[in-house]
Design a protein around this motif. Structure first.
Motif, PDB file in Angstrom:
ATOM      1  N   LEU A  29      30.253  -2.322 -12.287  1.00  0.00           N
ATOM      2  CA  LEU A  29      31.622  -2.945 -11.576  1.00  0.00           C
ATOM      3  C   LEU A  29      31.510  -2.581 -10.320  1.00  0.00           C
ATOM      4  CD1 LEU A  29      34.358  -2.670 -14.548  1.00  0.00           C
ATOM      5  CD2 LEU A  29      33.399  -4.845 -13.650  1.00  0.00           C
ATOM      6  N   ALA A  30      31.225  -1.448 -10.114  1.00  0.00           N
ATOM      7  CA  ALA A  30      31.086  -0.978  -8.465  1.00  0.00           C
ATOM      8  C   ALA A  30      29.955  -1.399  -7.857  1.00  0.00           C
ATOM      9  CB  ALA A  30      31.545   0.483  -8.297  1.00  0.00           C
ATOM     10  N   GLN A  31      28.938  -2.227  -8.403  1.00  0.00           N
ATOM     11  CA  GLN A  31      27.888  -2.306  -7.860  1.00  0.00           C
ATOM     12  C   GLN A  31      26.781  -1.148  -7.465  1.00  0.00           C
ATOM     13  OE1 GLN A  31      28.638  -5.148  -4.966  1.00  0.00           O
ATOM     14  NE2 GLN A  31      30.186  -6.236  -6.400  1.00  0.00           N
ATOM     15  N   ILE A  32      26.498  -0.358  -8.641  1.00  0.00           N
ATOM     16  CA  ILE A  32      25.427   0.486  -8.371  1.00  0.00           C
ATOM     17  C   ILE A  32      24.818   0.446  -9.712  1.00  0.00           C
ATOM     18  CG2 ILE A  32      26.575   2.056  -6.455  1.00  0.00           C
ATOM     19  CD1 ILE A  32      27.898   3.754  -8.428  1.00  0.00           C
ATOM     20  N   ASN A  33      23.584   1.114  -9.734  1.00  0.00           N
ATOM     21  CA  ASN A  33      22.561   0.745 -10.826  1.00  0.00           C
ATOM     22  C   ASN A  33      22.981   1.978 -11.820  1.00  0.00           C
ATOM     23  OD1 ASN A  33      21.178  -1.219  -9.957  1.00  0.00           O
ATOM     24  ND2 ASN A  33      19.485   0.053  -9.537  1.00  0.00           N
ATOM     25  N   GLU A  34      23.084   1.435 -13.329  1.00  0.00           N
ATOM     26  CA  GLU A  34      23.539   2.504 -14.242  1.00  0.00           C
ATOM     27  C   GLU A  34      23.063   3.975 -14.243  1.00  0.00           C
ATOM     28  OE1 GLU A  34      22.397  -0.617 -14.781  1.00  0.00           O
ATOM     29  OE2 GLU A  34      20.931  -0.820 -16.203  1.00  0.00           O
ATOM     30  N   GLU A  35      21.600   3.835 -13.787  1.00  0.00           N
ATOM     31  CA  GLU A  35      20.941   5.126 -13.874  1.00  0.00           C
ATOM     32  C   GLU A  35      21.389   6.021 -12.902  1.00  0.00           C
ATOM     33  OE1 GLU A  35      18.999   2.561 -13.502  1.00  0.00           O
ATOM     34  OE2 GLU A  35      18.354   1.859 -15.701  1.00  0.00           O
ATOM     35  N   GLU A  36      21.906   5.588 -11.628  1.00  0.00           N
ATOM     36  CA  GLU A  36      22.175   6.477 -10.623  1.00  0.00           C
ATOM     37  C   GLU A  36      23.095   7.745 -11.202  1.00  0.00           C
ATOM     38  OE1 GLU A  36      23.842   4.691  -6.824  1.00  0.00           O
ATOM     39  OE2 GLU A  36      24.251   6.856  -6.252  1.00  0.00           O
ATOM     40  N   LYS A  37      22.878   8.962 -10.580  1.00  0.00           N
ATOM     41  CA  LYS A  37      23.248  10.180 -10.784  1.00  0.00           C
ATOM     42  C   LYS A  37      24.060  10.616  -9.466  1.00  0.00           C
ATOM     43  CE  LYS A  37      22.046  11.421 -15.111  1.00  0.00           C
ATOM     44  NZ  LYS A  37      22.803  11.768 -15.973  1.00  0.00           N
ATOM     45  N   VAL A  38      25.284  11.399  -9.723  1.00  0.00           N
ATOM     46  CA  VAL A  38      26.001  11.860  -8.673  1.00  0.00           C
ATOM     47  C   VAL A  38      25.173  12.819  -7.823  1.00  0.00           C
ATOM     48  CG1 VAL A  38      27.300  13.671  -9.879  1.00  0.00           C
ATOM     49  CG2 VAL A  38      28.132  12.504  -7.656  1.00  0.00           C
ATOM     50  N   ASP A  39      24.450  13.561  -8.704  1.00  0.00           N
ATOM     51  CA  ASP A  39      23.491  14.599  -8.153  1.00  0.00           C
ATOM     52  C   ASP A  39      21.966  14.325  -7.804  1.00  0.00           C
ATOM     53  OD1 ASP A  39      23.151  14.716 -10.672  1.00  0.00           O
ATOM     54  OD2 ASP A  39      23.064  16.765 -10.998  1.00  0.00           O
ATOM     55  N   GLY A  40      21.766  12.866  -7.791  1.00  0.00           N
ATOM     56  CA  GLY A  40      20.589  12.351  -7.557  1.00  0.00           C
ATOM     57  C   GLY A  40      20.085  12.620  -6.064  1.00  0.00           C
ATOM     58  N   SER A  41      18.955  11.935  -6.021  1.00  0.00           N
ATOM     59  CA  SER A  41      18.486  12.102  -4.486  1.00  0.00           C
ATOM     60  C   SER A  41      18.930  10.958  -3.561  1.00  0.00           C
ATOM     61  CB  SER A  41      17.033  12.105  -4.560  1.00  0.00           C
ATOM     62  OG  SER A  41      16.424  10.841  -4.534  1.00  0.00           O
ATOM     63  N   LEU A  42      18.749  11.086  -2.423  1.00  0.00           N
ATOM     64  CA  LEU A  42      19.266  10.100  -1.395  1.00  0.00           C
ATOM     65  C   LEU A  42      18.565   8.746  -1.617  1.00  0.00           C
ATOM     66  CD1 LEU A  42      20.629   9.440   1.293  1.00  0.00           C
ATOM     67  CD2 LEU A  42      18.595  10.432   2.535  1.00  0.00           C
ATOM     68  N   ILE A  43      17.265   8.908  -1.861  1.00  0.00           N
ATOM     69  CA  ILE A  43      16.149   7.849  -1.946  1.00  0.00           C
ATOM     70  C   ILE A  43      16.656   6.918  -3.208  1.00  0.00           C
ATOM     71  CG2 ILE A  43      13.930   6.958  -2.485  1.00  0.00           C
ATOM     72  CD1 ILE A  43      14.240   7.908   0.209  1.00  0.00           C
ATOM     73  N   GLU A  44      16.879   7.692  -4.368  1.00  0.00           N
ATOM     74  CA  GLU A  44      17.540   7.173  -5.768  1.00  0.00           C
ATOM     75  C   GLU A  44      18.749   6.187  -5.215  1.00  0.00           C
ATOM     76  OE1 GLU A  44      15.606  10.239  -8.655  1.00  0.00           O
ATOM     77  OE2 GLU A  44      17.690  10.411  -8.354  1.00  0.00           O
ATOM     78  N   SER A  45      19.537   6.806  -4.634  1.00  0.00           N
ATOM     79  CA  SER A  45      20.753   6.251  -4.441  1.00  0.00           C
ATOM     80  C   SER A  45      20.725   4.827  -3.416  1.00  0.00           C
ATOM     81  CB  SER A  45      21.846   7.283  -3.509  1.00  0.00           C
ATOM     82  OG  SER A  45      22.180   8.154  -4.295  1.00  0.00           O
ATOM     83  N   LEU A  46      20.015   5.116  -2.328  1.00  0.00           N
ATOM     84  CA  LEU A  46      19.559   3.889  -1.859  1.00  0.00           C
ATOM     85  C   LEU A  46      18.969   2.728  -2.370  1.00  0.00           C
ATOM     86  CD1 LEU A  46      18.283   5.264   1.582  1.00  0.00           C
ATOM     87  CD2 LEU A  46      20.336   3.914   1.387  1.00  0.00           C
ATOM     88  N   LYS A  47      18.116   3.122  -3.356  1.00  0.00           N
ATOM     89  CA  LYS A  47      17.409   2.071  -4.342  1.00  0.00           C
ATOM     90  C   LYS A  47      18.400   1.398  -5.123  1.00  0.00           C
ATOM     91  CE  LYS A  47      12.707   3.736  -5.073  1.00  0.00           C
ATOM     92  NZ  LYS A  47      11.959   4.658  -5.778  1.00  0.00           N
ATOM     93  N   SER A  48      19.158   2.211  -5.746  1.00  0.00           N
ATOM     94  CA  SER A  48      20.598   1.803  -6.491  1.00  0.00           C
ATOM     95  C   SER A  48      21.655   1.056  -5.561  1.00  0.00           C
ATOM     96  CB  SER A  48      21.257   2.918  -7.048  1.00  0.00           C
ATOM     97  OG  SER A  48      22.446   2.711  -7.317  1.00  0.00           O
ATOM     98  N   ARG A  49      21.634   1.113  -4.528  1.00  0.00           N
ATOM     99  CA  ARG A  49      22.882   0.527  -3.761  1.00  0.00           C
ATOM    100  C   ARG A  49      22.581  -0.511  -2.595  1.00  0.00           C
ATOM    101  NH1 ARG A  49      26.828   5.736  -2.402  1.00  0.00           N
ATOM    102  NH2 ARG A  49      25.934   7.012  -4.268  1.00  0.00           N
TER     103      ARG A  49
END
Lengths: 447, 447
Positions: A260-280
């Motif tokens: 609903l907020a347009q982020i991938n389901e696997e993204e974790k709050v304590d994940g890496s910067l790269i993962e977050s960018l890929k997700s968003r």
């Protein structure tokens, strides 16, 4: 006697207790708590693990995140790993193997006995998000001719291995599921009672291909602790337990909230910067496209804005309020679909309710902004244009909020996915169009 | 033999089966399914209910929505109601009574025996959202001196009454909780084993005042089926079961999803128009306030817009993209807090990750919009202003997306509540301010 000890105290106990103390107490310490100590005190991980018996190690490996399980195992020699794997249940090993690369998973499988390996290979063949992917193959089956006493004696031998053996399954000679009996029923009846007389022939089961969301819904509906999984001939293949279902519920909820907020389901709050960018970032670029679309509507009317610059300040109010109303409708509909509360039966009623909410909030919000803007611009026609645009945009916002997830669901796309992009595009484009279009129509009265 | 019958077939069975057939089969039909038939065929409700034995009626009343339970009971005479209430467990009756007005709840309480009434009154004294409000007082306690055989014999008498008696609690003479033993352990040991030797002295329990979200977290962490609730002296007061916890998890998730979209947690997709308006209009008016705030920023710069009308078209892109980035950060942080994954330990790292995401997405999105707008306006300075404003707004958006829920949590407000209002206000106000402010600074180069 509640064991209220800190991670530090538990660490000290695990490191410094005598072998006798450890052997006596270890079965009463929850493996999750030991795992937390190992995470907190990385430097002691090896020493602590080496002191623990294999059945506890198996439970700790099970509690660890799937991605880290193989790392824990690798503290041990091949022979020790074989003993630990022997203690683990089939669904746990399947979870472990499913995240490994081919070499690693072959390594794990090679350390299992033939029968267990065969079971895990079969479990791996099911989609991880289905009943087959969730089930364990350790369950207890009975014949209907057994008595309560015979069952209890059998359990004294067999129960340790089985997955939460609170339900026992009655099968006929060809392994077809014919009934279920709870451990509670068994102990509540006299020893000479026959299983046949207390088993429930109405067993609710699912095929292995059932989606995990549907599995969770059945567990919730019936308050199940366990449910059997069957093949097309009603042979029992395995069982799903409520602890796995609780994980699914959290997983599915996280998925909906993230989407609903347009982020991938696997993204974790304590994940890496790269993962977050890929997700968003991909989502942001999609939004950028739709933002340019809305912006081009404004550009079309730039002649009007040039003449009445106050329109530029009111413009975002119309679009923004439509976005809010659309998001409200969208969210209640997406959640209603997820909880199974929006059905074919009430769809029409819900649609008209949402549309009614759009009209009535449009009227109330529209009146207020019309009044404020009319007074501020000292021009009632300006107020009228603002109010009318607000009403139209909010009415269409709720229609979009209802229609977008319902249509996505119909074409088998998760309603939570991309719904908000569509809805805010609608509310931005229409908001700008209604407001600036009306302003252009009434332009002579606004200058 | 799987009972795969439709609602219509079940209705026909419930209406037309002989008394003998009904008596034989009724215990194998799940009360939820009967409840669905009653909902679907309102006209048969009375006839069907009158045919059912009281223990099934008690289960049906338990499965019904809290608001409707009293209505179901009222089909019966006072004496029949007393029998049904006798069959219900204390937490079920508490749920029933808690939604009634005073006269109705006194009516229900008056139909209970003194002891049960006392229990329900005590349960009603706990906040519904706490461990005390969730627990049932039906549980089985044992003495450590009992043997497995004695326990089994005791269970044959007592188990029917107790709430999912898969765990039995060991208490000392003064009723202090000293251990727990699972039914599975009991049946897996020989009859002469003493409870003392198999009970786990490390019982994890919660005080009655524990918040239900915390209760759910403990259940998930340890994969519990049941957990005892204790007073300050470790006397066992009651037990919470996993089926109640599954309901809590869905409830808390719905609450978060609704609050993030600015609708009340209680709103139902199939609720009434009035309820929806009550749930949403207040939020829309709060948003209207913040929209006027953002709009006033635009108004301040109306002189600039008058000179460069293209700014009006780009304006919503800057604010909107900031809003998207802020919502992404906000959502991952709110969910991280809810799942207990954002802790004191990783807070700093998460903050810098979010800020990094803001900077890097700001740079990429900023470059693209700068290029597009610069080319379209045939003015590189215009592009620079757009790109710089985008970068600044997205960086601040992620800071706000992190900070708002974390601050709300610190001051003990649910982070999901009102977070999105604050964040979008920040991104709208700052977006307009950065963009139009920069445009004003560079105005000579834009005309």
């Amino acid at each position: 006697m509640k064991l209220e000890i800190s991670k530090e105290e538990l660490r000290n106990f695990l490191l410094h207790a005598t072998d006798e103390q450890l052997a006596e107490m270890i079965e009463f310490i929850h493996p999750v708590d030991i795992l937390e100590v190992i995470h907190e005190y990385k430097e002691d991980e090896d020493v602590i693990m080496k002191r623990l018996p294999s059945e506890i190690l198996a439970e700790i490996v099970d509690e660890e995140e799937d991605e880290e399980k193989y790392g824990l195992l690798s503290h041990f020699s091949d022979t020790e790993q074989m003993v630990i794997l022997e203690e683990m249940s089939s669904d746990e090993i399947t979870d472990l193997v499913s995240v490994l690369d081919e070499a690693e998973s072959e390594d794990v499988l090679s350390k299992m006995n033939v029968e267990d390996r065969q079971e895990v290979r079969e479990l791996l063949s099911y989609d991880a998000d289905t009943a087959g992917g969730l089930m364990a193959t350790e369950f207890i089956s009975l014949s209907q001719h057994m008595s309560v006493l015979q069952t209890l004696e059998y359990l004294q031998k067999a129960a340790q291995d089985a997955e939460m053996a609170y339900y026992l399954y009655v099968v006929d000679q060809s392994n077809v599921l014919t009934g279920v009996v709870s451990l509670r029923e068994i102990v509540a009846h006299s020893f000479d009672t026959l299983i046949r007389d207390i088993a429930n022939p109405n067993v609710i089961s699912v095929p292995a291909s059932t989606d995990q969301e549907e599995v969770a819904r059945i567990f919730s509906k019936y308050s199940f602790l366990m449910m059997p999984v069957v093949d097309e001939h009603d042979h029992i293949l395995g069982v799903i337990t409520v602890d796995d279902v609780m994980d699914i519920i959290e997983e599915e909820n996280t998925e909906d909230i993230h989407r609903l907020a347009q982020i991938n389901e696997e993204e974790k709050v304590d994940g890496s910067l790269i993962e977050s960018l890929k997700s968003r970032l991909p989502w942001l670029f999609i939004n950028l496209l739709t933002a340019f679309l809305a912006s081009s509507v404004v550009a079309v009317f730039s002649g009007t804005i040039e003449k009445v610059v106050a329109l530029a300040a009111v413009n975002p109010i119309i679009a923004g309020m439509g976005g809010n109303a659309g998001t409200q409708s969208l969210t209640i509909v997406v959640r209603g679909i997820a909880l199974g509360e929006l059905t074919g039966d009430n769809a029409r009623r819900v649609f008209f309710k949402e549309f009614g909410v759009g009209i009535l909030s449009g009227v109330s919000i529209g009146l207020v902004v019309a009044l404020i803007c009319g007074v501020m611009q000292q021009n009632p026609i300006f107020g009228l244009v603002v109010g009318l645009a607000m009403l139209l945009n909010m009415a269409f916002a709720t229609i979009a909020g209802y229609a977008v997830p319902v249509i996505l669901k119909k074409i088998n796309v998760d309603p939570a996915l991309a719904s908000s992009v569509f809805v805010t595009t609608v509310t931005d484009v229409l908001g700008f169009f209604f407001f600036l279009g009306l302003a252009t129509l009434f332009l002579p009265y606004l200058i």
